[in-house]
Design a protein around this motif. Sequence first.
Motif, PDB file in Angstrom:
ATOM      1  N   PHE A 124       0.833  -1.200   0.000  1.00 39.71           N
ATOM      2  CA  PHE A 124       0.000   0.000   0.000  1.00 39.71           C
ATOM      3  C   PHE A 124       0.866   1.248   0.000  1.00 39.71           C
ATOM      4  N   ILE A 125       0.285   2.334  -0.444  1.00 38.65           N
ATOM      5  CA  ILE A 125       1.034   3.585  -0.540  1.00 38.65           C
ATOM      6  C   ILE A 125       1.345   4.169   0.834  1.00 38.65           C
ATOM      7  N   SER A 126       0.577   3.795   1.845  1.00 38.06           N
ATOM      8  CA  SER A 126       0.785   4.302   3.199  1.00 38.06           C
ATOM      9  C   SER A 126       0.089   3.391   4.192  1.00 38.06           C
ATOM     10  N   GLY A 127       0.447   3.562   5.461  1.00 39.92           N
ATOM     11  CA  GLY A 127      -0.244   2.821   6.509  1.00 39.92           C
ATOM     12  C   GLY A 127      -1.706   3.205   6.594  1.00 39.92           C
ATOM     13  N   GLU A 128      -2.018   4.492   6.357  1.00 38.62           N
ATOM     14  CA  GLU A 128      -3.412   4.937   6.372  1.00 38.62           C
ATOM     15  C   GLU A 128      -4.218   4.225   5.294  1.00 38.62           C
ATOM     16  N   ALA A 129      -3.607   4.056   4.109  1.00 38.23           N
ATOM     17  CA  ALA A 129      -4.310   3.384   3.022  1.00 38.23           C
ATOM     18  C   ALA A 129      -4.592   1.926   3.380  1.00 38.23           C
ATOM     19  N   TYR A 130      -3.623   1.278   4.013  1.00 29.78           N
ATOM     20  CA  TYR A 130      -3.804  -0.125   4.394  1.00 29.78           C
ATOM     21  C   TYR A 130      -4.939  -0.278   5.407  1.00 29.78           C
ATOM     22  N   TYR A 131      -4.911   0.524   6.462  1.00 32.24           N
ATOM     23  CA  TYR A 131      -5.907   0.349   7.522  1.00 32.24           C
ATOM     24  C   TYR A 131      -7.301   0.816   7.090  1.00 32.24           C
ATOM     25  N   SER A 132      -7.375   1.843   6.256  1.00 29.01           N
ATOM     26  CA  SER A 132      -8.701   2.265   5.793  1.00 29.01           C
ATOM     27  C   SER A 132      -9.325   1.171   4.930  1.00 29.01           C
ATOM     28  N   THR A 133      -8.493   0.479   4.136  1.00 28.67           N
ATOM     29  CA  THR A 133      -8.994  -0.653   3.347  1.00 28.67           C
ATOM     30  C   THR A 133      -9.417  -1.798   4.257  1.00 28.67           C
ATOM     31  N   LEU A 134      -8.588  -2.115   5.241  1.00 28.00           N
ATOM     32  CA  LEU A 134      -8.923  -3.185   6.172  1.00 28.00           C
ATOM     33  C   LEU A 134     -10.200  -2.865   6.942  1.00 28.00           C
ATOM     34  N   PHE A 135     -10.344  -1.619   7.395  1.00 34.07           N
ATOM     35  CA  PHE A 135     -11.551  -1.229   8.133  1.00 34.07           C
ATOM     36  C   PHE A 135     -12.793  -1.355   7.247  1.00 34.07           C
ATOM     37  N   HIS A 136     -12.648  -1.036   5.966  1.00 40.38           N
ATOM     38  CA  HIS A 136     -13.766  -1.165   5.035  1.00 40.38           C
ATOM     39  C   HIS A 136     -14.258  -2.617   4.996  1.00 40.38           C
ATOM     40  N   GLU A 137     -13.325  -3.546   4.854  1.00 37.95           N
ATOM     41  CA  GLU A 137     -13.711  -4.953   4.765  1.00 37.95           C
ATOM     42  C   GLU A 137     -14.207  -5.485   6.112  1.00 37.95           C
ATOM     43  N   LEU A 138     -13.627  -5.026   7.202  1.00 37.34           N
ATOM     44  CA  LEU A 138     -14.091  -5.463   8.526  1.00 37.34           C
ATOM     45  C   LEU A 138     -15.501  -4.958   8.811  1.00 37.34           C
ATOM     46  N   THR A 139     -15.826  -3.779   8.298  1.00 36.52           N
ATOM     47  CA  THR A 139     -17.199  -3.289   8.451  1.00 36.52           C
ATOM     48  C   THR A 139     -18.163  -4.213   7.724  1.00 36.52           C
ATOM     49  N   HIS A 140     -17.786  -4.670   6.529  1.00 37.50           N
ATOM     50  CA  HIS A 140     -18.606  -5.683   5.852  1.00 37.50           C
ATOM     51  C   HIS A 140     -18.817  -6.894   6.759  1.00 37.50           C
ATOM     52  N   ALA A 141     -17.744  -7.312   7.427  1.00 37.49           N
ATOM     53  CA  ALA A 141     -17.792  -8.525   8.236  1.00 37.49           C
ATOM     54  C   ALA A 141     -18.741  -8.399   9.423  1.00 37.49           C
ATOM     55  N   THR A 142     -19.018  -7.176   9.868  1.00 36.37           N
ATOM     56  CA  THR A 142     -19.956  -7.024  10.989  1.00 36.37           C
ATOM     57  C   THR A 142     -21.362  -7.448  10.602  1.00 36.37           C
ATOM     58  N   GLY A 143     -21.638  -7.517   9.288  1.00 37.71           N
ATOM     59  CA  GLY A 143     -22.973  -7.916   8.840  1.00 37.71           C
ATOM     60  C   GLY A 143     -23.204  -9.412   8.860  1.00 37.71           C
ATOM     61  N   HIS A 144     -22.184 -10.194   9.193  1.00 29.53           N
ATOM     62  CA  HIS A 144     -22.305 -11.656   9.238  1.00 29.53           C
ATOM     63  C   HIS A 144     -23.406 -12.070  10.220  1.00 29.53           C
ATOM     64  N   ALA A 145     -24.022 -13.236   9.959  1.00 30.27           N
ATOM     65  CA  ALA A 145     -25.135 -13.706  10.789  1.00 30.27           C
ATOM     66  C   ALA A 145     -24.747 -13.873  12.243  1.00 30.27           C
ATOM     67  N   SER A 146     -23.477 -14.129  12.537  1.00 26.78           N
ATOM     68  CA  SER A 146     -23.044 -14.311  13.919  1.00 26.78           C
ATOM     69  C   SER A 146     -22.787 -12.989  14.628  1.00 26.78           C
ATOM     70  N   ARG A 147     -22.909 -11.875  13.876  1.00 26.96           N
ATOM     71  CA  ARG A 147     -22.644 -10.568  14.484  1.00 26.96           C
ATOM     72  C   ARG A 147     -23.919  -9.713  14.424  1.00 26.96           C
ATOM     73  N   LEU A 148     -23.999  -8.783  13.474  1.00 29.50           N
ATOM     74  CA  LEU A 148     -25.183  -7.921  13.388  1.00 29.50           C
ATOM     75  C   LEU A 148     -26.253  -8.485  12.466  1.00 29.50           C
ATOM     76  N   ASP A 149     -25.928  -9.518  11.719  1.00 26.95           N
ATOM     77  CA  ASP A 149     -26.885 -10.167  10.815  1.00 26.95           C
ATOM     78  C   ASP A 149     -27.564  -9.131   9.933  1.00 26.95           C
ATOM     79  N   ARG A 150     -26.745  -8.346   9.232  1.00 31.90           N
ATOM     80  CA  ARG A 150     -27.253  -7.228   8.435  1.00 31.90           C
ATOM     81  C   ARG A 150     -27.856  -7.754   7.135  1.00 31.90           C
ATOM     82  N   PRO A 151     -29.116  -7.478   6.861  1.00 27.44           N
ATOM     83  CA  PRO A 151     -29.747  -8.008   5.648  1.00 27.44           C
ATOM     84  C   PRO A 151     -29.113  -7.495   4.367  1.00 27.44           C
ATOM     85  N   ASP A 152     -28.532  -6.297   4.387  1.00 26.97           N
ATOM     86  CA  ASP A 152     -27.917  -5.750   3.177  1.00 26.97           C
ATOM     87  C   ASP A 152     -26.777  -6.626   2.682  1.00 26.97           C
TER      88      ASP A 152
END
Length: 433
Positions: free
Chosen positions: A189-217
């Motif tokens: 990645f071009i910077s540490g900020e770029a790496y973590y912002s990408t990781l946070f984006h995907e981890l936010t997706h992961a909160t929608g898993h059925a074992s967590r928030l079970d987000r219908p979207d």
Amino acid sequence: MKKQARPAAQNTARPDVYQLVTDRVIEALEAGQIAWRKPWHAAYGLPRNYVSGRAYTGINAFLLHLVGGTPFFLTFRQAKELGGNIRKGAKGMPVIYYNVTTRTRTDKQTGEEEKTPFIKYYTVFSVDDVEGVEIVLPEQPQDRNHEPLAAAEALVTNWATCPRIEHGGTQAFYAPGPDFVQVPRPETFISGEAYYSTLFHELTHATGHASRLDRPDLAEALRPSGRAGYAREELTAEMGAAFLCGHAGLNPSATLENTAAYLQFWLEQLRGDKKLVVQAASRAQRAAELILGRPAPEDTEPDPQPTPASPAPAAVVVASEHAQPACCGETGAIPSRPVLPTLPPVILGQETLPSLTTVVVATQRIELTRLLEHPAFTDEQRRTATGRILAETDPARLGRWLTNIMQRVAEWEDQTLAEEARQNPRPYPLDEC
């Protein structure tokens, strides 16, 4: 006695709060400003009410950040109570909140009484627009020892139900079935900020898993016809990443670009769904609070989400080539992802804007799936091709498939029209019809 004329009827229609908020966000996008880029102030954090000190959350944090300047706000009444007034011509911003009706109704299925939630708003003004009273701001924190990258790593490490994280490849994505996040190696990645912002984006997706928030979207976004759910889920991930970056003290603004394609995509989505941005911000707030281990604030959208029956296992961080497991719940040494004070130049090309890549890939998938409904393809071909399309994350390969399928459709239609012409010749020239 002559009757007095009745006064003209006043327009008592309630304003459409969803449309009001959406219009503000569209206005910002049209000006090239991404509303959800950064919901906090560098010195003071999230926007706050000047009188109560309460932080604004959800879509309010993003809306108030659009104002710029000092991140403290108050209502017209609060300014009057302090002995001041709002500067003439000052532009207020809506702050939305959820409430419930005073009347109850009985649910026909459960027999339980329930109240209907609804959305309202009030207007606040920046303290920069207050006159006639001295505004005393709190002292700015002077924490010179704060290390944003280490704070970002600790945020991931301390998330008790964090999914497995694997490093490698050139794509960032979340796989709901096996429940893991894939991101390229940090050094690419071009910077540490770029790496973590990408990781946070995907981890936010992961909160929608059925074992967590079970987000219908999240579930809807995986279906070929789930374009609305995809847009809401993708915007939720972008906003969630912004909240988490703000909590860690990262500034990921350099990793985002006001590309025309990116802005146009979201303008189209918002114009077609007035609830999109409000709902996404609310769900992003829930996602961020889950990762941070804090309860969701009261003013998030009243859309109950199931709670997991039991906590998911602690995450394991796995490098693609050399497995080095480490539990996210452990403290002390940082797991296999290193803290990144300096990094070599980016080698991923457009991967510095993973959210745009995700938008392109999803759009290609939708178009490919639509084309496969053409009678040029058999059911077996559709099933096989659909599986490959949903598994593919490379936009270049998807683009080549799109070209090939469009060519196949065109050839089929040409052959069909030619066959029809041979079987049903016209009795007279076309120009005599």
